[in-house]
Design an enzyme around this catalytic site. Structure first.
Site, PDB file in Angstrom:
ATOM      1  N   GLY A   1     -25.024   5.852   5.828  1.00  0.00           N
ATOM      2  CA  GLY A   1     -26.269   5.315   5.282  1.00  0.00           C
ATOM      3  C   GLY A   1     -26.150   4.883   3.840  1.00  0.00           C
TER       4      GLY A   1
ATOM      5  CG  HIS B   1     -17.107   4.751   1.834  1.00  0.00           C
ATOM      6  ND1 HIS B   1     -18.440   5.037   2.028  1.00  0.00           N
ATOM      7  CD2 HIS B   1     -16.959   3.428   2.143  1.00  0.00           C
ATOM      8  CE1 HIS B   1     -19.075   3.942   2.426  1.00  0.00           C
ATOM      9  NE2 HIS B   1     -18.198   2.958   2.499  1.00  0.00           N
TER      10      HIS B   1
ATOM     11  NE  ARG C   1     -26.150   7.999  10.997  1.00  0.00           N
ATOM     12  CZ  ARG C   1     -25.998   6.743  11.404  1.00  0.00           C
ATOM     13  NH1 ARG C   1     -25.121   5.959  10.779  1.00  0.00           N
ATOM     14  NH2 ARG C   1     -26.689   6.269  12.418  1.00  0.00           N
TER      15      ARG C   1
ATOM     16  CG  PHE D   1     -33.117  -0.439  11.298  1.00  0.00           C
ATOM     17  CD1 PHE D   1     -31.866  -0.109  10.796  1.00  0.00           C
ATOM     18  CD2 PHE D   1     -33.185  -1.239  12.435  1.00  0.00           C
ATOM     19  CE1 PHE D   1     -30.705  -0.546  11.415  1.00  0.00           C
ATOM     20  CE2 PHE D   1     -32.034  -1.682  13.068  1.00  0.00           C
ATOM     21  CZ  PHE D   1     -30.783  -1.329  12.552  1.00  0.00           C
TER      22      PHE D   1
ATOM     23  CG  PHE E   1     -23.097  -3.949   8.091  1.00  0.00           C
ATOM     24  CD1 PHE E   1     -21.819  -3.457   7.867  1.00  0.00           C
ATOM     25  CD2 PHE E   1     -24.145  -3.437   7.340  1.00  0.00           C
ATOM     26  CE1 PHE E   1     -21.594  -2.464   6.920  1.00  0.00           C
ATOM     27  CE2 PHE E   1     -23.924  -2.452   6.391  1.00  0.00           C
ATOM     28  CZ  PHE E   1     -22.640  -1.966   6.183  1.00  0.00           C
ATOM     29  CG  MET E   2     -27.540  -2.877   8.685  1.00  0.00           C
ATOM     30  SD  MET E   2     -28.941  -3.113   7.580  1.00  0.00           S
ATOM     31  CE  MET E   2     -28.160  -2.769   5.996  1.00  0.00           C
TER      32      MET E   2
END
Length: 330
Positions: free
Chosen positions: A60, A131, A155, A252, A283-284
């Site tokens: 996220g 990341h 997550r 979203f 991607f989403m």
């Protein structure tokens, strides 16, 4: 056969070896290209007014980046039309994209700028995504000599694993099946793994006053409360109307349509260069808590549940509290 025996058998039968394009750096798997950036990242000069957003891939981070940037920039929705990659750069972007596009000829991709040096040379205030685990962050952050604001997001790893697989398919030449990626995820043989070491490297440092840990599931459950929590951490005060406006922007459906954050321009560019053999998706994709249940078998879910229990056993990360009891499936 017990669940514990199943995970042991699964690990033996499906153990994935480290790909030749990956290497181990301080206990974490990263692309071979990362070695050319490791020193620059370690010696990276951090600024007190930096804002860092960290998290394992597909937890996220993009959603939270957009929230953080808008809160810190006085809800400048016009400015937010600029691509998120420019507003909130990805520290180790260059070695990762080199790894992801290794099957694409150099003449097609062109030269890729050094993302670490570009961020180091940026004159304006910096918003930085990474990341990387704590152990691979700049030394100034690790030793506490500079204390920028850091927001970390975690997550449910079952949703992360499935999303990571679909993310890989966005890049030309990606051929892994979902089962292969589950194997790699559990075997710690894909970039940024081990998953638990990565997230716990931040989770165990919550006593640091400059670190805030968020969960994807809680953001889905109560986005207005999450907005207020982040704003408070950043020293910003938003009124009810401002929170409602930001909530609408971050829903979203709007994020999925927003070309400044949905990476659709990259996907379209790859399509125009005819680098895909089939449609890679988006991607989403869903943005739903628990969507792994649509794609993972019950046996794999049981195996992952045992893996989760084993890796959180001696921590204060209560998996049920943060991931299982928050449901947002449609």
């Amino acid at each position: 056969m017990t669940t514990k025996a199943k995970i042991e058998l699964f690990s033996i039968q499906n153990k994935t070896t480290l790909d030749t394009s990956l290497r181990n750096y301080k206990g974490y798997v990263m692309p071979c290209e990362f070695k050319n950036y490791l020193d620059d990242i370690e010696q990276f000069e951090v600024r007190e007014d930096d804002v860092w957003l960290t998290g394992f891939p597909k937890t996220g981070t993009t959603w939270l980046q957009e929230m953080v940037w808008l809160i810190e920039n006085n809800l400048d929705y016009e400015g937010a039309k600029m691509d998120l990659n420019y507003r909130f750069p990805y520290l180790e972007f260059t070695p990762i994209i080199q790894y992801r596009l290794r099957s694409v000829p150099d003449e097609v991709c062109g030269s890729i700028p050094n993302s670490v040096r570009e961020l180091a040379n940026m004159e304006e205030r910096r918003f930085i995504k990474t990341h990387l685990p704590w152990e691979l962050l700049p030394l100034q952050i690790q030793n506490g000599s500079v204390k920028p604001k850091i927001i970390h997001i975690i997550r449910n790893p079952k949703d992360v694993c499935v999303s990571y697989h679909h993310h890989g398919k966005l890049f030309p030449g990606y051929r892994n099946t979902l089962e292969q990626d589950v194997n790699a995820f559990l075997s710690d043989t894909m970039p940024y793994t081990p998953f638990w070491s990565n997230i716990l490297s931040y989770w165990t440092k919550q006593s640091h006053t400059n670190l805030l840990v968020m969960t994807y599931e809680q953001m889905k459950k109560n986005l207005p409360a999450s907005i207020r929590k982040v704003a408070n951490f950043l020293g910003k005060d938003l009124n009810t109307e401002q929170v409602a406006g930001l909530q609408r922007h971050l829903c979203f459906e709007n994020m999925q349509r927003n070309k400044a954050v949905n990476f659709q321009p990259m996907i379209e560019a790859f399509k125009n260069m005819k680098l895909y053999k089939e449609c890679p998706g988006s991607f989403m994709r869903k943005g739903i808590v628990g969507s792994h249940k649509d794609e993972l078998s019950q046996d794999i879910i049981k195996i992952m549940n045992t893996w989760i229990a084993q890796n959180t056993l001696n921590t204060n990360l209560k998996f049920d509290e943060f991931f299982v009891n928050v449901t947002q499936r449609r």
